[in-house]
Design an enzyme around this catalytic site. Structure first.
Site, short mmCIF file in Angstrom:
data_model
loop_
_atom_site.label_atom_id
_atom_site.label_comp_id
_atom_site.label_asym_id
_atom_site.label_seq_id
_atom_site.Cartn_x
_atom_site.Cartn_y
_atom_site.Cartn_z
N TYR A 104 0.80 -1.43 -0.07
CA TYR A 104 -0.01 -0.01 0.02
C TYR A 104 0.91 1.28 -0.02
O TYR A 104 2.08 1.40 -0.44
CB TYR A 104 -0.87 -0.14 1.22
CG TYR A 104 -2.32 0.79 0.66
CD1 TYR A 104 -2.91 0.44 -0.42
CD2 TYR A 104 -2.45 2.24 1.23
CE1 TYR A 104 -4.06 1.27 -0.92
CE2 TYR A 104 -3.40 2.97 0.72
CZ TYR A 104 -4.25 2.64 -0.29
OH TYR A 104 -5.07 3.36 -0.80
N ARG A 157 -8.42 10.53 -8.72
CA ARG A 157 -7.42 11.18 -7.63
C ARG A 157 -6.67 10.12 -6.74
O ARG A 157 -7.24 9.78 -5.57
CB ARG A 157 -8.48 12.34 -6.82
CG ARG A 157 -7.68 13.38 -5.88
CD ARG A 157 -7.90 13.08 -4.58
NE ARG A 157 -7.18 11.72 -3.98
CZ ARG A 157 -7.65 11.37 -2.99
NH1 ARG A 157 -8.04 11.92 -1.97
NH2 ARG A 157 -7.00 9.96 -2.51
N LYS A 175 -6.01 -2.09 -1.46
CA LYS A 175 -6.89 -1.93 -0.26
C LYS A 175 -7.54 -3.15 0.00
O LYS A 175 -7.82 -3.55 1.30
CB LYS A 175 -8.02 -0.86 -0.80
CG LYS A 175 -7.50 0.62 -0.67
CD LYS A 175 -8.04 1.15 0.56
CE LYS A 175 -7.02 2.43 0.83
NZ LYS A 175 -7.60 3.50 1.65
N GLU A 246 -13.01 4.83 -3.68
CA GLU A 246 -11.97 4.93 -3.38
C GLU A 246 -11.29 5.95 -4.61
O GLU A 246 -11.32 5.64 -5.59
CB GLU A 246 -11.20 3.62 -3.14
CG GLU A 246 -9.92 3.81 -2.67
CD GLU A 246 -9.60 4.00 -1.20
OE1 GLU A 246 -10.57 3.50 -0.64
OE2 GLU A 246 -8.78 4.94 -0.85
N ASP A 247 -10.62 6.91 -3.81
CA ASP A 247 -9.67 7.84 -4.88
C ASP A 247 -10.73 8.46 -5.93
O ASP A 247 -10.12 8.66 -7.14
CB ASP A 247 -8.58 7.14 -5.20
CG ASP A 247 -7.62 7.05 -4.09
OD1 ASP A 247 -7.77 7.31 -2.92
OD2 ASP A 247 -6.29 6.65 -4.22
N ASP A 269 -14.00 5.71 1.57
CA ASP A 269 -12.87 5.80 2.58
C ASP A 269 -12.09 7.15 2.57
O ASP A 269 -11.90 7.27 3.68
CB ASP A 269 -11.87 4.62 1.98
CG ASP A 269 -10.95 4.49 3.22
OD1 ASP A 269 -11.20 4.11 4.26
OD2 ASP A 269 -9.71 4.35 2.80
N ASP A 270 -11.95 7.72 1.41
CA ASP A 270 -11.26 9.18 1.55
C ASP A 270 -11.92 10.06 2.36
O ASP A 270 -11.45 10.80 3.07
CB ASP A 270 -11.10 9.64 0.20
CG ASP A 270 -10.35 8.51 -0.67
OD1 ASP A 270 -9.50 8.06 -0.52
OD2 ASP A 270 -11.12 8.14 -1.61
N ASN A 415 -0.26 11.94 1.30
CA ASN A 415 0.28 10.75 0.58
C ASN A 415 0.65 10.95 -0.70
O ASN A 415 0.03 11.96 -1.41
CB ASN A 415 -0.77 9.52 1.02
CG ASN A 415 -0.96 9.15 2.32
OD1 ASN A 415 0.12 9.24 3.05
ND2 ASN A 415 -2.26 8.91 2.46
P1 NAD Z 1 -8.79 16.77 -2.60
O1 NAD Z 1 -8.39 16.88 -3.68
O2 NAD Z 1 -10.16 16.34 -2.03
O3 NAD Z 1 -8.59 17.90 -1.40
C1 NAD Z 1 -7.22 18.68 -1.59
C2 NAD Z 1 -7.47 19.98 -0.97
O4 NAD Z 1 -6.32 20.75 -0.76
C3 NAD Z 1 -8.46 20.89 -2.09
O5 NAD Z 1 -9.35 21.50 -1.01
C4 NAD Z 1 -7.42 22.05 -2.36
O6 NAD Z 1 -8.06 22.99 -2.86
C5 NAD Z 1 -6.59 22.13 -1.26
N1 NAD Z 1 -5.06 22.73 -1.68
C6 NAD Z 1 -4.46 22.38 -2.90
N2 NAD Z 1 -3.42 23.05 -2.95
C7 NAD Z 1 -3.61 23.78 -1.46
C8 NAD Z 1 -2.52 24.90 -0.99
N3 NAD Z 1 -1.31 24.98 -1.52
N4 NAD Z 1 -2.80 25.19 0.03
C9 NAD Z 1 -4.02 24.76 0.73
N5 NAD Z 1 -4.91 24.17 0.33
C10 NAD Z 1 -4.54 23.58 -0.81
O7 NAD Z 1 -7.95 15.42 -1.80
P2 NAD Z 1 -8.29 14.84 -0.43
O8 NAD Z 1 -8.94 13.38 -0.61
O9 NAD Z 1 -8.84 15.56 0.50
O10 NAD Z 1 -6.80 14.52 -0.03
C11 NAD Z 1 -5.70 15.28 0.34
C12 NAD Z 1 -4.43 14.79 0.72
O11 NAD Z 1 -4.92 13.93 1.92
C13 NAD Z 1 -3.86 13.70 -0.22
O12 NAD Z 1 -2.51 13.87 -0.30
C14 NAD Z 1 -4.17 12.34 0.31
O13 NAD Z 1 -3.17 11.31 0.07
C15 NAD Z 1 -4.21 12.52 1.90
N6 NAD Z 1 -5.08 11.35 2.77
C16 NAD Z 1 -4.40 11.00 3.77
C17 NAD Z 1 -5.25 10.09 4.62
C18 NAD Z 1 -4.72 9.45 5.54
O14 NAD Z 1 -3.58 9.93 5.90
N7 NAD Z 1 -5.11 8.52 6.20
C19 NAD Z 1 -6.45 9.54 3.91
C20 NAD Z 1 -7.04 10.41 2.80
C21 NAD Z 1 -6.27 11.38 2.16
#
Ligand code: NAD
Length: 558
Positions: A104, A157, A175, A246-247, A269-270, A415
């Site tokens: 993963y 995504r 997953k 997912e994603d 899940d996200d 991530n």
């Molecule tokens: P998403 O695309 O839905 O959201 C990303 C957000 O970040 C958007 O609102 C965007 O406008 C904002 N953004 C972009 N550039 C920015 C900047 N320079 N400053 C501030 N904000 C900014 O994506 P998501 O599903 O919310 O995932 C975001 C991140 O979280 C990913 O990297 C993902 O890998 C990570 N994530 C981690 C976990 C975990 O650790 N368990 C779980 C899910 C997602």
């Protein structure tokens, strides 16, 4: 020492000879005993020496460690999964610390980026825009009727890596491996699916080895009706199935969840899994502070500042709000404790550019251009990075968190590792070791001034397998927010005194099957209590859940 289980009665059409060796669910390679080799016409097709499962695993691990890169390790383990799933899962379960970052995040991210170039053989179903109108026919091709868990992506995504189109298939497969390893969902009852609706990624569109449709994504009504057709067909073909989204990009993810959450057995899940694992981390951080003799603070007393207002951020905030409401705040008071900075600055009511999912968190405040200004002004107790933007928790921001808080909570969740808002080392160093840190992808332990810190990984794998197991065992018709809240509390309770003494806010991975069973019990209990279950409540639910969990062994066949 437990006694050997009795051989299972085998169906009349149980494969023999080469067909048996080519069936990954049944194959044991050199692990077939002499009696089994005689019974199933395997003599001559295998070298004569019989290996025990432990010897077999030792050989695989020896070769695994010789692979020079993580991507090669990923390919090697995928090949093992294609040959011998029993051994693959035994090794995964017994070596989760080593294997999780390979099967993963972060390695799966690299694998998706290279998917067309490392592709060996298909796993799961690819349903493309060309299949519109006959998705049901395609689903009939899947050989197993009893599918309990599907993970589906449209690849738009992938982790924090953006649109990887059909290459995103690595994610549902990875997953589902974790469903089996962490919660014992039998691999034959899982099915990874990629919906190939095209891609907007120019590199993939130009790559002759790209495995997906080289066309732009379906949009609007064409996209919506395609997903509708898929959901209807998949739940008709597999009536007991739980579908994990997912994603998907956030412009689809929230809408799809709203559209389907009360019609089908689905979750995202996200949004919801991330929310629960992060809420659990916050609850455990508060426990840790109190256990060290610090102030006993409730969640409702925290002020959270998120960087990134997408699926993960808003999902976390929504679940935190419901947990704060359970502690006695009104929903409005609870939302006032959650603030967001997105790419345009602080999310405030006067902004005209806000997407619908951000509006509940648009508070009355003067506009602020960036995170540093927001930290200084709002003095949060926790900052949570879910922006996909690396190195955005700068030294100044981390130091400022350390100035305002004795124990600043710093979660850099983006991530893979390359996208993390800061490293564990930075969080600890710039706060003189006072940060309570968690990340999305794993960071190694870190020693500062002679003290070793064990950074927590807010890995969704702590949550979704257990939630899925509880839903499958109870046959819950829907997956509710209450279930994710209960899962978060159950996970935080699984953090032991030893974990906290070592500074950990998540349990060690080696206990994950116990953790998943505990989460499943809480989730299933909600289904039974709320009238959502389609399976009767057993006398001893915990025992029934344990009994359901697949434990990969070479159980004697004869
Ligand atoms: P998403 O695309 O839905 O959201 C990303 C957000 O970040 C958007 O609102 C965007 O406008 C904002 N953004 C972009 N550039 C920015 C900047 N320079 N400053 C501030 N904000 C900014 O994506 P998501 O599903 O919310 O995932 C975001 C991140 O979280 C990913 O990297 C993902 O890998 C990570 N994530 C981690 C976990 C975990 O650790 N368990 C779980 C899910 C997602």
């Amino acid at each position: 020492m437990t006694s050997q289980p009795a051989p299972a009665a085998l169906p009349a059409d149980f494969p023999r000879g080469v067909a048996l060796l080519h069936d990954p669910l049944l194959n044991r390679g050199t692990g077939f005993t002499e009696a089994e080799r005689r019974a199933f016409d395997l003599n001559g097709l295998l070298p004569p020496r019989v290996l025990s499962m432990q010897e077999h695993a030792a050989r695989i691990l020896e070769n695994f460690h010789k692979k020079p890169t993580d991507l090669e390790k990923y390919v090697y383990m995928s090949d093992l999964e294609d040959r011998n799933e029993t051994l693959f899962y035994r090794i995964l379960i017994d070596n989760l610390d080593t294997m999780m970052p390979i099967v993963y995040t972060p390695t799966v991210g690299q694998a998706c980026q290279q998917y067309g170039h490392i592709f060996r053989r298909p796993r799961g179903l690819f349903i493309s825009a060309r299949d519109r109108g006959h998705i049901a026919d395609l689903l009939r091709r899947w050989p197993n009727d009893d599918i309990r868990v599907i993970v589906v992506t449209d690849g738009e995504r992938i982790l924090g890596l953006g649109d990887l189109g059909a290459n995103g298939m690595g994610i549902p497969g990875g997953k589902l491996s974790l469903y089996t390893a962490c919660a014992g969902i039998h691999p034959s009852t899982t099915l990874p699916i990629t919906l190939d609706v095209g891609t907007e990624n120019p590199t993939l569109l130009d790559d002759p080895l790209y495995i997906g449709l080289p066309q732009h994504r379906l949009q609007g009504e064409a996209y919506d009706s395609f997903i509708d057709e898929f959901m209807q067909a998949v739940t008709t073909r597999f009536p007991d199935v739980l579908v994990q989204f997912e994603d998907f990009a956030n412009h689809h993810a929230f809408a799809l969840l709203e559209r389907y959450r009360t019609r089908y057995r689905v979750f995202n899940d996200d949004i919801q899994g991330t929310a629960a694992v992060t809420l659990a981390g916050l609850l455990a951080a508060l426990r840790l502070i109190a256990a060290e003799g610090g102030p006993r603070r409730t969640l409702a007393e925290q002020r959270l500042l998120f960087l990134g207002a997408g699926e993960a951020g808003v999902g976390i905030a929504d679940l935190v709000v419901s947990a704060m409401v359970a502690e006695g705040l009104s929903p409005e008071e609870a939302r006032q404790r959650c603030w967001f900075v997105d790419s345009k600055g602080l999310v405030v009511r006067s902004r005209a550019d806000l997407a619908a999912h951000k509006l509940p968190y648009a508070h009355d405040h003067a506009p602020l251009s960036d995170l540093a200004a927001a930290v200084n002004e709002l003095r949060p107790t926790a900052i949570i990075g879910v922006s996909g933007q690396p190195r955005t928790f700068t030294r100044a921001i981390i130091e400022s968190m350390g100035c305002h808080n004795e124990r600043p909570i710093i979660f850099a969740l983006s991530n893979p590792t390359s996208k993390s808002e800061c490293t564990a080392e930075e969080a600890y160093t710039y706060t003189n070791g006072r940060a309570i840190f968690a990340s999305g992808s794993p960071f190694p332990s870190f020693t500062l001034y002679g003290k070793t810190y064990n950074p927590g990984q807010g890995n969704n794998a702590y949550i979704f397998p257990g939630v899925g197991l509880g839903v499958v065992v109870s046959g819950a018709r829907h997956v509710t927010d209450e279930m994710f809240g209960a899962a978060a509390h159950a996970l935080a309770e699984q953090v032991t005194d030893d974990d906290m003494a070592a500074g950990r806010i998540y349990p060690v991975l080696s206990r994950i099957r116990d953790v998943s069973a505990a989460i499943a019990a809480k989730v299933a209990e909600i289904a039974w209590r709320e009238g959502l279950a389609t399976q009767p409540r057993p006398d001893d639910p915990e025992r029934a859940i344990r009994a359901y969990m697949y434990d990969p062994q070479y159980t004697p066949l004869v």
